[in-house]
Write an enzyme that holds these catalytic residues in place. Sequence first.
Site, PDB file in Angstrom:
ATOM      1  N   CYS A 199      34.850  14.736 -21.552  1.00  0.00           N
ATOM      2  CA  CYS A 199      33.588  15.357 -20.981  1.00  0.00           C
ATOM      3  C   CYS A 199      33.531  17.281 -21.493  1.00  0.00           C
ATOM      4  O   CYS A 199      32.611  17.729 -22.040  1.00  0.00           O
ATOM      5  CB  CYS A 199      33.901  16.114 -19.194  1.00  0.00           C
TER       6      CYS A 199
ATOM      7  N   CYS B 163      14.981   8.676   9.651  1.00  0.00           N
ATOM      8  CA  CYS B 163      16.376   9.646   9.239  1.00  0.00           C
ATOM      9  C   CYS B 163      15.379  10.877  10.267  1.00  0.00           C
ATOM     10  O   CYS B 163      16.008  11.623  10.846  1.00  0.00           O
ATOM     11  CB  CYS B 163      16.190   9.553   8.083  1.00  0.00           C
TER      12      CYS B 163
ATOM     13  N   CYS C   2      24.060   5.425   7.560  1.00  0.00           N
ATOM     14  CA  CYS C   2      23.531   6.233   8.880  1.00  0.00           C
ATOM     15  C   CYS C   2      22.155   4.692   8.945  1.00  0.00           C
ATOM     16  O   CYS C   2      21.594   4.403  10.042  1.00  0.00           O
ATOM     17  CB  CYS C   2      22.284   7.389   8.137  1.00  0.00           C
TER      18      CYS C   2
ATOM     19  N   CYS D  12      31.929  18.073 -25.606  1.00  0.00           N
ATOM     20  CA  CYS D  12      30.341  18.456 -25.188  1.00  0.00           C
ATOM     21  C   CYS D  12      30.811  19.762 -25.125  1.00  0.00           C
ATOM     22  O   CYS D  12      29.598  20.634 -25.485  1.00  0.00           O
ATOM     23  CB  CYS D  12      29.884  17.535 -25.586  1.00  0.00           C
TER      24      CYS D  12
ATOM     25  N   CYS E 121      16.192  11.505  13.875  1.00  0.00           N
ATOM     26  CA  CYS E 121      17.020  12.117  14.065  1.00  0.00           C
ATOM     27  C   CYS E 121      17.009  13.689  13.900  1.00  0.00           C
ATOM     28  O   CYS E 121      17.033  15.191  14.841  1.00  0.00           O
ATOM     29  CB  CYS E 121      17.889  11.431  14.055  1.00  0.00           C
ATOM     30  N   HIS E 122      16.884  13.665  12.952  1.00  0.00           N
ATOM     31  CA  HIS E 122      17.242  15.590  11.712  1.00  0.00           C
ATOM     32  C   HIS E 122      15.849  16.133  11.800  1.00  0.00           C
ATOM     33  O   HIS E 122      16.445  17.167  11.191  1.00  0.00           O
ATOM     34  CB  HIS E 122      17.919  14.551  10.309  1.00  0.00           C
TER      35      HIS E 122
ATOM     36  N   CYS F  58      26.140   9.543 -19.244  1.00  0.00           N
ATOM     37  CA  CYS F  58      27.451  10.308 -20.519  1.00  0.00           C
ATOM     38  C   CYS F  58      28.250   9.461 -20.433  1.00  0.00           C
ATOM     39  O   CYS F  58      28.881   9.291 -21.847  1.00  0.00           O
ATOM     40  CB  CYS F  58      27.737  11.747 -19.608  1.00  0.00           C
TER      41      CYS F  58
END
EC number: 2.8.5.2
Lengths: 259, 166, 106
Positions: free
Chosen positions: A74, A175, A220, A77, A178-179, A112
Site C-alpha cells: 500500500c 432501524c 441488528c 503507491c 429504535c434509532h 486496490c
Amino acid sequence: MRTLWRLAAIGVSAFFGIVSARGIEVGEKRSGFDFMTPETQALQADDISNPGMLWVLQGEQLWQEPEGRANVACSGCHGDASRTMSGVAVRYPVFDEATGRPIDLAGRINACRTERQQAEPLAPESDALLALTTYVTHQSRGMPVTPANDPRLAPFRENGRRLFQSRIGQLDLSCASCHDDNWGKRLGGSAIPQAHPTGYPLYRLEWQMVGSLQRRLRNCMIGVRAEPFAFGAPEFVDLELYLAERARGLPVETPAVRP
Amino acid sequence: MRENPIRVDETMGALGALVGRRQFLRTGMTGLLVISLPRWAVARPSLDEAIRTFTGGAAVLDGRVRLDLPPLVENGNAVGITVAAESPMTTDDHVRRIAIFNEKNPEANVVVFHLGPRSGRATVSTRIRLATSQVVVAVAEMSDGSFWSSRASAIVTLAACIEDLL
Amino acid sequence: MARALVNVPKEAKQGETVEIRAMIAHPMETGYRVGPNGINIPRDIIRRFACTYNGEEVFRADLHPAVSANPFFAFTLVALASGTIEFTWTDDAGATQTASAMITVS
C-alpha cells in the site's frame, strides 16, 4: 431580558420535544460514546488500554508489506498513511467509476488489492481487512464525517434512507423504530444510541474483537429476526451512505469501543 | 420403559423406537434439558473451595487488600478491575501473590499475580470476564504467610440483541 | 512479531516506582463457547505473562479463561538501573511471544 429569552427558548424546545418525537433534532446529534458507562468510555479514550489499537498496529504493519503478483505494498503507491490517508475515510462511501455504484472503504481496499497489487481480495471480517480499514480510518480520527457531495450518489443514499425506515423481520421493526424514534431509552439493559457509524471498524466488547459496520448491521437485522444481507451486499453500502449523511459533522472515533 | 421417562444418553434412539411418538417427544425434551446442562455446572469448585486451594487452608483475614470493580457492568466480556494491597513492599515485608476468584463463572480461578519487593507497589489492573452478576474476591498472600481478602460484586447486564456467529 | 502494545516510561529516576502497561492480541478462547457447527470451540488461552527487568523476573501473572480477550495488565516496578524490560506471553501450546522496551534510569 436575556433570562426571559432563555426561558422562552426552553419552553419552545420542550414543546417541540413533545410534538416531534420522530428523528434526531439539530443539536441533538450524539455519538454512541455518550451513551456508554464511564468505564467503557475510559477504555476507548486511552490508546494504551483501547484494544482496537491492536488492529491499528496490525494495519500499520500490513500497509508496508508487498502483496500480490505486482509485489507492491500500500505504501508503495500511497506512501506515509499518516499524511496521505488523513481525511480520506470521512468522505466514504464514494462513487466508484468502475462499477457505477458507491463503494465503501473496505471495498476500496479490496479493489486496490485486486487491481493494483493483483492479489486475492481479503475476506469480509478477516483480521487483515479489518486491520487495514481500521488503520486507514484511524488516520482521520477527530475529523468530522464529511460525506462526498456527489450527485451520482443521491439515488443510492435515498435507497439507504428507504432501507433505514422500512420495517423488516418477525419483530416488524425498522432501524428508525429504535434509532430515530426511541434513542436515549433502554432496550433491556442496553441504552439505545442514535446509530451513528463514527467509530467503525470498532472494538465491540460483545465480539471481543474489532468488527465492521456491516457486521453490526447484520447483528441488528438478526436482532429483529430478519434475514440479513450478505457481507458486501449493495444494500449495505447504500445504508452506509445514508448513515454517513445522517452522522455528518460528528468526529471520527476509529477505533471506537462499544459494549 | 414407559414408566421411566428420564432416560438419557446414547440409548435415546432405541428408546424412540420402543415408545410412542408423543412419549418420545416428551422424553426427548427432558433428555435434551438434562444433556444440555453444561459439565462445569456440577464440576466447578465453589468460591470458598477455590480460595482454600490457594491458601492451603490457612485463615483468610478481612482487610489490607482492596478490590475495585464497577458495580454495574455493560458487558461481562471485559470488566476492568484494580486490586491494591497495603504493604511497604520491602524485602522483609511485601505481597507475594494476589489471586482473583469468581463465584459463578465456569471456573472459579481468574488470575494470580506474582509480586515482590521489585514491584514498588502492590497495585495491579486487568480486565476479566464475568458470565453473570456475581461476587468477585481478591486474596493477597503476604511475605509473612498471612492471607488477606476483599470482595466486591457486580451486576452484569446482558446485550439486548442476539448475535450471529462469524 | 507479536501484536502487542507495551507502555514503559522512557526515563525514570533511581528508585522511582513506574507504571507498566501491556496488552496483546489474543482471543483467549475459553473452551466453553459453542461454534456455528454446534461443537465447542477448543480452548486456546495465554496461560502466563511475565515481565523481566534486565533478565530478572519482576512480575508474573498466571491466567485462566476468565481473563478477557486481548489480555491487558497494568502494574508497577521500581526503576533501579537502565536497561531492558521484556515481556513474554506463553499460550496453552507453550508457544511464546515477546516484546521489549528500554528504560533509562538516572
